[in-house]
Design a protein around this motif. Structure first.
Motif, PDB file in Angstrom:
ATOM      1  N   TYR A   1      41.288  49.674  21.982  1.00  0.00           N
ATOM      2  CA  TYR A   1      40.855  49.882  23.366  1.00  0.00           C
ATOM      3  C   TYR A   1      39.568  49.109  23.647  1.00  0.00           C
ATOM      4  O   TYR A   1      39.407  48.507  24.709  1.00  0.00           O
ATOM      5  N   THR A   2      38.664  49.089  22.663  1.00  0.00           N
ATOM      6  CA  THR A   2      37.424  48.335  22.845  1.00  0.00           C
ATOM      7  C   THR A   2      37.730  46.854  23.056  1.00  0.00           C
ATOM      8  O   THR A   2      37.169  46.200  23.934  1.00  0.00           O
ATOM      9  N   GLU A   3      38.681  46.354  22.268  1.00  0.00           N
ATOM     10  CA  GLU A   3      39.066  44.951  22.411  1.00  0.00           C
ATOM     11  C   GLU A   3      39.630  44.666  23.803  1.00  0.00           C
ATOM     12  O   GLU A   3      39.295  43.677  24.442  1.00  0.00           O
ATOM     13  N   GLU A   4      40.486  45.597  24.236  1.00  0.00           N
ATOM     14  CA  GLU A   4      41.097  45.449  25.556  1.00  0.00           C
ATOM     15  C   GLU A   4      40.004  45.424  26.638  1.00  0.00           C
ATOM     16  O   GLU A   4      40.043  44.615  27.569  1.00  0.00           O
ATOM     17  N   ILE A   5      39.032  46.315  26.495  1.00  0.00           N
ATOM     18  CA  ILE A   5      37.945  46.397  27.485  1.00  0.00           C
ATOM     19  C   ILE A   5      37.064  45.140  27.418  1.00  0.00           C
ATOM     20  O   ILE A   5      36.603  44.626  28.432  1.00  0.00           O
ATOM     21  N   MET A   6      36.872  44.623  26.205  1.00  0.00           N
ATOM     22  CA  MET A   6      36.090  43.384  26.050  1.00  0.00           C
ATOM     23  C   MET A   6      36.734  42.273  26.877  1.00  0.00           C
ATOM     24  O   MET A   6      36.041  41.479  27.506  1.00  0.00           O
ATOM     25  N   LYS A   7      38.068  42.257  26.849  1.00  0.00           N
ATOM     26  CA  LYS A   7      38.782  41.234  27.615  1.00  0.00           C
ATOM     27  C   LYS A   7      38.549  41.416  29.109  1.00  0.00           C
ATOM     28  O   LYS A   7      38.418  40.451  29.859  1.00  0.00           O
ATOM     29  N   LEU A   8      38.514  42.692  29.547  1.00  0.00           N
ATOM     30  CA  LEU A   8      38.303  42.958  30.974  1.00  0.00           C
ATOM     31  C   LEU A   8      36.874  42.619  31.411  1.00  0.00           C
ATOM     32  O   LEU A   8      36.615  42.300  32.566  1.00  0.00           O
ATOM     33  N   GLY A   9      35.959  42.732  30.464  1.00  0.00           N
ATOM     34  CA  GLY A   9      34.565  42.449  30.792  1.00  0.00           C
ATOM     35  C   GLY A   9      33.861  43.662  31.373  1.00  0.00           C
ATOM     36  O   GLY A   9      34.412  44.759  31.432  1.00  0.00           O
ATOM     37  N   GLU A  10      32.629  43.424  31.828  1.00  0.00           N
ATOM     38  CA  GLU A  10      31.822  44.527  32.328  1.00  0.00           C
ATOM     39  C   GLU A  10      32.427  45.111  33.604  1.00  0.00           C
ATOM     40  O   GLU A  10      32.951  44.376  34.440  1.00  0.00           O
ATOM     41  N   ASN A  11      32.327  46.418  33.730  1.00  0.00           N
ATOM     42  CA  ASN A  11      32.832  47.076  34.934  1.00  0.00           C
ATOM     43  C   ASN A  11      31.963  46.684  36.130  1.00  0.00           C
ATOM     44  O   ASN A  11      30.747  46.883  36.109  1.00  0.00           O
ATOM     45  N   PRO A  12      32.584  46.134  37.184  1.00  0.00           N
ATOM     46  CA  PRO A  12      31.784  45.723  38.350  1.00  0.00           C
ATOM     47  C   PRO A  12      31.047  46.883  39.030  1.00  0.00           C
ATOM     48  O   PRO A  12      30.102  46.660  39.781  1.00  0.00           O
ATOM     49  N   THR A  13      31.478  48.109  38.762  1.00  0.00           N
ATOM     50  CA  THR A  13      30.790  49.246  39.380  1.00  0.00           C
ATOM     51  C   THR A  13      29.372  49.407  38.839  1.00  0.00           C
ATOM     52  O   THR A  13      28.528  50.036  39.456  1.00  0.00           O
ATOM     53  N   ARG A  14      29.133  48.843  37.661  1.00  0.00           N
ATOM     54  CA  ARG A  14      27.852  49.071  36.987  1.00  0.00           C
ATOM     55  C   ARG A  14      26.673  48.546  37.810  1.00  0.00           C
ATOM     56  O   ARG A  14      25.594  49.095  37.779  1.00  0.00           O
ATOM     57  N   LYS A  15      26.928  47.478  38.559  1.00  0.00           N
ATOM     58  CA  LYS A  15      25.827  46.858  39.301  1.00  0.00           C
ATOM     59  C   LYS A  15      25.951  47.066  40.814  1.00  0.00           C
ATOM     60  O   LYS A  15      25.065  46.686  41.563  1.00  0.00           O
ATOM     61  N   SER A  16      27.078  47.613  41.210  1.00  0.00           N
ATOM     62  CA  SER A  16      27.324  47.736  42.654  1.00  0.00           C
ATOM     63  C   SER A  16      26.339  48.713  43.297  1.00  0.00           C
ATOM     64  O   SER A  16      26.017  49.754  42.722  1.00  0.00           O
ATOM     65  N   ILE A  17      25.852  48.374  44.490  1.00  0.00           N
ATOM     66  CA  ILE A  17      24.837  49.241  45.087  1.00  0.00           C
ATOM     67  C   ILE A  17      25.344  50.042  46.282  1.00  0.00           C
ATOM     68  O   ILE A  17      24.644  50.881  46.811  1.00  0.00           O
TER      69      ILE A  17
END
Lengths: 141, 364, 386
Positions: free
Chosen positions: A123-139
């Motif tokens: 799952y970590t590998e799969e998430i690495m492929k997806l990259g950072e969640n865009p919600t993390r920086k969204s304001i």
């Protein structure tokens, strides 16, 4: 230098199965990534859909629910309900075009230390492929 | 089961039926839409005295409140009540009964094929009278009126499910005259016994409304496509819900959202200052009050599978967010997971209360 | 501080008054006098604003300190941040006077903890009605720019703005005044000891005479007073008796949007949404039988009049209730009219930060002549439950 992306995977693990499975993986010295942030719950059905959504919107790169295999729930039927609720959240995400791959439900029993490590790695590998969640920086969330 | 030919306007005939039921003592009260002439406004009314029925307009394309929602507060009075509901209001009430928020036991439900309702701003502007003749003409031809709620135009469930009495106004009668009232249940036969009108053995034929159904399905396709038209995902979601002012009006008029205190208004989601500090440390900025998107996503998972598409939520949104369209689109997907149709059958449990041992084999 | 002693500092404005505010905030952040700023930012769809708490100075470039419309009341933003206590974050917020006034009321109600907040206001020309703004953002912006220049609301503004007398400095820590100045300048005026200290640390010395600005304010106030009188006369006639009330609220659908948009109505569960206020089914039938019929949902007039009794003493006439009403009832006009009367009864002005507790949290042994039979010889000292 660009910092390497370390995903954060908020993991709701059932006390009777998956959390114990994670423990077993640890005592057996199986390697799994530090991306897994475990939260013990009494049952996978304790995970209200809004827990998944809140974790997702707060910037978790992945959200994992670990429960007992169908038929093995400590409370007999909790995981069947968890599965339905999970299906609903996934469907809501899909219909809005949100990345439902960032949500995962996995059945891991107390004796399945190796499976826990495998799921965590894959799952970590799969998430690495997806990259950072865009919600993390969204304001504007 | 028998049918009654309507020799006057459908709305008037239903009013006569209510009058007959009240005067004969078969019912103690009636729930129907009413017109308040001096203010050119409409309301839903609980009427116990037949003389107060003069202002009743049982079939009118106005929904000030989802009657299903209101019914939950009176259905358990033990009194016999006849209610005139639009198909989605009846379906909403079915969903509420499943949640133990009401009972059909003492109700006689009267519904009708529905041409859709006008948005509340047209009601508030006093435009209904002026719009009615054209509206009636269009629906009698089985077409879809253009200025009704978007979810009404896209609604395929405009034929009542499980009503004791169905009044056919759309598609098969001219200007509301020559319509038919179908008595669908023993309860209906019993209540309508002695009521005037030419009886027959006509069976309701949904195929007469095929044209309307096709037009609506087409509208639905268009409406659903509009939700994701500039690409799906987080950006699109922020585009749609970013201007939400957090009044939660959508939730308070939703017939399904019956919780006295919504989870999203509870202390569960009050934060102390460190929460904001933590967010500031990585987001650089965040919205106040927080949790705008969270509220809508959360509500989608909590109730979308029961969404009947009545459109109240869009109508009360002060900033014009197409809430109903999003909830209908997502709701159709979440309900389909369980082969569920909200309001179809009161015996059917809501999907989150039951499970099958063998399902969703792709999950887990 | 009396008016004649009041002095301000002049800030340059690049293009419009808001630019001076932004430059001021950049200076604040550069000098690390605050940890974060609360300002409106355009939402992604571009047709509204949201309150954003920010500590990234580059975001100030996109911020609009003096926004044309007020979608979410600023006091609600401050409340969500400080409801559970003041914390360690020093935050500066620039808001409309009615927003700061509501925040002051919420402080008295224990819902806002402004200890570490620096609250700034500006000369508010009024706010464009939310629906009008959403329907035509570009056109509304243009109209608002004109409103700013004239200092007066136009037809696109909320009706209550036309007769608001508290559109300028009102017990904020810092006030930005642009009336009486050219577009390229802005007064910054300290309004509290906290504000004075803040400006001092910032290196701004308030030494400029403000009489031109004060004259401008006074002139507008006179106009507004007149408008207020005639608006209230009209509302008073409309509201006359139960028929008047029923007619004004005829289209009410009972959604309670007015209540949830209200900055003062902070209750998590409004009394009128609670089980206590809910009629049981039998009572509803009995009520219907008494009259032959009742309107549903029930008790809509009770809700509005009850809300008048519960919160009108703290009403700041911000107009959010009208903006949120889906059937265009002039809720704000009604509540403003009622608030004027209830507040006058106690010689209370909502939002005044003078240490005076809420009227219902204190009493005098002898007061309110005409309301009841006066107690003879009672001493007039103030008692309080504070």
């Amino acid at each position: 230098m660009k910092k390497e992306f370390t995903p954060r995977i908020t993991s709701f693990l059932c006390k009777w199965c998956s959390y114990t499975g994670a423990d077993l993986a640890g005592t057996a010295r199986l390697q799994y990534p530090t991306s897994i942030i475990p939260i013990q719950v009494m049952c996978s059905s304790r995970v209200d859909p809004v827990f998944l959504i809140k974790a997702f919107l707060n910037g978790s790169d992945g959200v994992l629910i670990g429960g007992c295999h169908p038929g093995d729930c400590h409370y007999e039927t909790g995981n069947y309900h968890a599965r339905r609720r999970f299906a609903i959240v996934k469907s809501v995400f899909d219909s809005l075009g949100l990345e439902s791959k960032r949500l995962k439900l996995s059945w891991i029993s107390a004796s399945e230390g190796p499976k826990f490590a495998r799921v965590a790695n894959e799952y970590t590998e799969e998430i690495m492929k997806l990259g950072e969640n865009p919600t993390r920086k969204s304001i504007f969330l | 089961m028998s049918s009654i030919i309507i020799d006057t306007s459908a709305s008037r005939k239903v009013r006569e039926l209510l009058r007959f039921l009240l005067e004969s003592g078969k019912i103690d009260a009636a729930v129907t839409m009413r017109k308040i002439p001096e203010d050119s406004s409409y309301d839903l009314a609980l009427i116990t005295d037949a003389s107060n029925l003069d202002e009743a307009v049982p079939i009118v394309p106005v929904m000030t409140v989802n009657a299903g929602q209101v019914l939950s507060s009176i259905s358990t009075s033990g009194k016999k009540i006849a209610v005139v509901l639009k198909p989605c209001e009846l379906r909403a009430f079915v969903e509420l009964v499943k949640r133990e928020q009401g009972s059909f036991e003492n109700l006689l439900t009267i519904s009708h094929t529905c041409g859709g309702v006008f948005p509340l701003d047209l009601v508030a502007a006093g435009k209904i009278e002026e719009l009615l003749p054209k509206y009636e003409k269009i629906i009698s031809k089985g077409e879809v009126p253009a200025n009704t709620r978007d979810t009404c135009r896209a609604c395929e469930h405009f034929i009542p499910m499980n009503a004791d009495i169905t009044v056919a106004v759309a598609g098969d009668c001219e200007s509301g005259k020559g319509c038919v009232m179908y008595l669908n249940t023993d309860k209906a036969e019993e209540y309508a016994e002695g009521f005037s009108g030419e009886r027959g053995e006509l069976k309701f034929d949904p195929s007469a409304l095929k044209k309307m159904l096709d037009a609506r399905l087409l509208e639905k396709e268009k409406l659903f496509a509009s939700i994701t038209e500039d690409g799906p995902g987080l950006d699109r979601l922020l585009d749609t819900f970013g201007k939400c002012i957090g009044c939660h009006g959508c939730n308070s008029v939703c017939p399904i959202c019956y919780c006295l205190l919504c989870d999203f208004e509870s202390a569960n989601f009050d934060y102390n200052l460190p929460y904001f500090e933590e967010h500031l440390s990585r987001r650089a900025a965040l919205r106040l009050p927080p949790d705008t998107i969270f509220f809508h996503l959360g509500r989608l998972t909590h109730m979308s599978f029961s969404c009947v598409g009545c459109g109240m939520c869009s109508d009360v949104c002060p900033v014009g967010i197409p809430v109903a369209a999003v909830f209908r689109k997502t709701g159709e997907k979440t309900a389909a997971l369980f082969d569920y149709v909200p309001g179809r059958d009161v015996e059917e449990s809501i999907p989150v209360m039951v499970y099958k041992e063998e399902e969703f084999s792709d999950i887990g | 501080m009396t008016d004649s002693e009041r002095k301000g500092a002049v800030l340059p404005a690049a293009k419009e008054p808001g630019d001076a505010v932004l430059d001021f905030l950049r200076l604040v952040m550069e000098k690390k006098l605050a940890d974060a700023v609360i300002l409106p930012l355009k939402v992604p769809s571009g047709d509204s604003y949201a309150w954003i708490l920010m500590n990234d100075i580059s975001l100030l470039d996109d911020a609009v300190p003096i926004a044309a419309t007020m979608p979410v009341h600023g006091a609600k933003a401050l409340r969500s941040l400080t409801r559970k206590g003041p914390g360690n974050l020093t935050v500066i917020a620039v808001m409309r006077p009615c927003e700061i006034r509501a925040a002051m009321e919420l402080e008295k109600l224990g819902q806002v903890h402004p200890d570490n907040l620096i609250l700034a206001t500006y000369d508010c020309p009024g706010a464009v009605q939310l629906q009008k703004y959403v329907d035509d953002p570009a056109g509304s912006e243009k109209l608002f720019t004109e409103m700013m220049q004239k200092g007066k609301p136009d037809d696109s503004a909320k009706p209550v703005c036309h007769y608001c007398e508290n559109f300028s400095m009102f017990d904020s820590d810092i006030h930005f005044g642009h009336l009486g100045l050219s577009d390229k300048e802005m007064f910054v005026i300290p309004g509290s000891s906290k504000g004075s200290k803040f400006l001092e640390e910032l290196g701004l010395t308030p030494a400029v005479d403000l009489s031109a600005w004060e004259e401008g304010i006074d002139k507008l106030k006179t106009d507004r007073k007149k408008a207020r009188k005639s608006a209230f006369e009209e509302t008073g006639v409309q509201l006359r008796g139960i028929d008047g009330l029923l007619s004004v609220f005829a289209n009410c659908i009972g959604c309670h949007n007015c209540q949830s948009a209200c900055p003062i109505c902070y209750c998590r569960l409004c009394y009128f949404d609670s089980e206590t206020a809910e009629q049981n089914p039998d009572a509803l039938i009995i009520a219907a039988e008494k009259r032959g019929g009742i309107s549903l949902p029930e008790d809509r007039i009770l809700f509005h009049t009850g809300r008048m009794a519960h919160m009108s003493l703290s009403c700041v006439s911000c107009g959010q209730c009208s903006d949120a009403c889906p059937v265009s009832i002039p809720v704000a006009g009604v509540f403003s009219y009622i608030a004027d009367q209830t507040q006058r009864t106690f010689e209370y002005i909502a939002g005044r930060n003078d240490g005076d507790p809420l009227p219902l949290r204190q009493f005098r042994k002898s007061e309110l002549p005409g309301v009841h039979e006066l107690v003879k010889d009672a001493d007039a000292e103030v008692s309080s439950h504070e």
